[in-house]
Design an enzyme around this catalytic site. Sequence first.
Site, PDB file in Angstrom:
ATOM      1  CE1 TYR A  15      -3.283  -2.955   0.732  1.00 40.52           C
ATOM      2  CE2 TYR A  15      -1.866  -3.397   2.629  1.00 40.52           C
ATOM      3  CZ  TYR A  15      -2.879  -3.784   1.756  1.00 40.52           C
ATOM      4  OH  TYR A  15      -3.479  -4.992   1.934  1.00 40.52           O
ATOM      5  CE1 TYR A 143      -7.346  -6.366   3.005  1.00 33.19           C
ATOM      6  CE2 TYR A 143      -6.628  -8.238   4.311  1.00 33.19           C
ATOM      7  CZ  TYR A 143      -6.445  -7.390   3.247  1.00 33.19           C
ATOM      8  OH  TYR A 143      -5.380  -7.570   2.405  1.00 33.19           O
ATOM      9  CG  ASP A 248     -10.667 -14.583   6.197  1.00 34.24           C
ATOM     10  OD1 ASP A 248      -9.694 -15.105   6.776  1.00 34.24           O
ATOM     11  OD2 ASP A 248     -10.565 -13.635   5.399  1.00 34.24           O
ATOM     12  CE  LYS A 277      -2.618 -11.138   8.149  1.00 30.34           C
ATOM     13  NZ  LYS A 277      -3.871 -10.926   7.440  1.00 30.34           N
TER      14      LYS A 277
HETATM   15  C1  LIG Z   1      -4.326 -10.875   6.036  1.00 25.05           C
HETATM   16  C2  LIG Z   1      -5.678 -11.398   5.774  1.00 25.05           C
HETATM   17  C3  LIG Z   1      -6.024 -11.953   4.530  1.00 25.05           C
HETATM   18  C4  LIG Z   1      -5.062 -11.996   3.380  1.00 25.05           C
HETATM   19  O1  LIG Z   1      -3.933 -12.779   3.622  1.00 25.05           O
HETATM   20  P1  LIG Z   1      -2.611 -12.579   2.733  1.00 25.05           P
HETATM   21  O2  LIG Z   1      -1.697 -13.655   3.197  1.00 25.05           O
HETATM   22  O3  LIG Z   1      -2.104 -11.199   3.040  1.00 25.05           O
HETATM   23  O4  LIG Z   1      -3.004 -12.718   1.319  1.00 25.05           O
HETATM   24  C5  LIG Z   1      -7.305 -12.447   4.375  1.00 25.05           C
HETATM   25  N1  LIG Z   1      -8.204 -12.408   5.375  1.00 25.05           N
HETATM   26  C6  LIG Z   1      -7.905 -11.892   6.587  1.00 25.05           C
HETATM   27  C7  LIG Z   1      -8.934 -11.905   7.667  1.00 25.05           C
HETATM   28  C8  LIG Z   1      -6.641 -11.347   6.827  1.00 25.05           C
HETATM   29  O5  LIG Z   1      -6.365 -10.800   8.013  1.00 25.05           O
END
Ligand SMILES: *Cc1c(COP(=O)(O)O)cnc(C)c1O
Length: 428
Positions: A15, A143, A248, A277
Amino acid sequence: MTPKEFDAKHLWHPYSNIVKPGPMHVIAGAEGVWLTRDDGVRMIDAMSSWWCALHGHRHPFITRAMHEQLEVMPHVMFGGLTHEPATRLGQRMLDLLPDQLDRIFYCDSGSVAVEIAMKMAVQYQMAMGRRDKVQFATIRGGYHGDTWKAMSVCDPVTGMHGLFRGALSIQHFLPRPAIALGQEWPDDPVQNGLGSMARLLEEKGDRIAGMILEPTVQGAGGMYFYHPEYLRAARRLCDQYGVILIFDEIATGFGRTGKLFGMDHAGVAPDIICLGKALTGGHISFAATVTTSEVARGIGESEAGVFMHGPTYMANPLACAAGAASLDLVIKGDWTDQVAAIETQLRTELAPARNLPGVRDVRVLGAIGVIEMHGEVDAEDAHRLAGELGVWLRPFARKIYTMPPYIITADELSRVTAAMIRLAKRAA
Ligand SMILES: *Cc1c(COP(=O)(O)O)cnc(C)c1O
């Protein structure tokens, strides 16, 4: 050219504006909670390097597993071939996940795990003969990543919809759940938000393949903690309208919220879960999408049969070895006491920030501490002060927050909370 000069001239950062590059620290080493700059200055990584480094950087148990794997086989394709590290990691994941989530798809990053989940939901609906179900429902303030389909379910205002209007799929956005975690749950469907969820699914359910949510904690969309009753209702309504529920857990997984998964606050399981992550404890990029046998068999027994995805580095053995070692540490369970202690200390030490001018809210859950300001926080101020404070923080929008590694000591954490309060005073 020094690394810093080369970087400013040639490298993109997340970003970032290539014309106006921000200030930059050059990091020469990372160990435990500490980052060391090339000038020798040390800073506590209060971000766990974007929420990944659960057990601290360069954890000896994880790096040993990676070294051993490196000597045997850093990589091999996964089409038609398999290997022990993939099955080792898979077994650990089954040990941690609810029983019905038992079909694992490995990939490289969180965003891709979300793409795969959304593709699975659509392909499952097609397999069931419901070809009109191709859209998605979600909530505002979310997100889910930066790739194309993931972007389409990020918050439409703070996310990318403004910039990419017309280029993104149109999805259905429910209001952000109004009732926060810890508040009393009102039964009035207007107040608690379930009225709009029920209405959306009743009116548009025959077009909606899946609903995607970050369980309990919305991360990069605003560090907001919402009431788990919302998730229980989502589970009920998704079942009623044949909508695939996707959780997610890329940010919330592996103890960050004080429970193993964000969904454990609600006691419900999704049809598809995304993990990423912290999956490798912050040692190497890796992610996974896990679904139920029902969804997997549904796709498998359809006319097309094949699930259409296959990353080149799928199930990379080096990453699998790191992931299995990191999950060994999670299963060992030191995190439960560590995260509980972090939560207690964050509550105590951030509470005074509530009375500072310019502060809108202070909230803590598990190993997440947030000071939310009324106005935007200057991230470059945190950057300038990082060396002096000995703490690496990266505020965004109105939030000064920490997600420290679980191994952080009480003294180190006090340094982090003092730095956050100092930044809040300067931001006011
Ligand atoms: C960071 C994140 C993503 C994306 O993961 P990347 O490894 O950066 O592509 C998707 N969903 C959530 C909730 C996140 O915190």
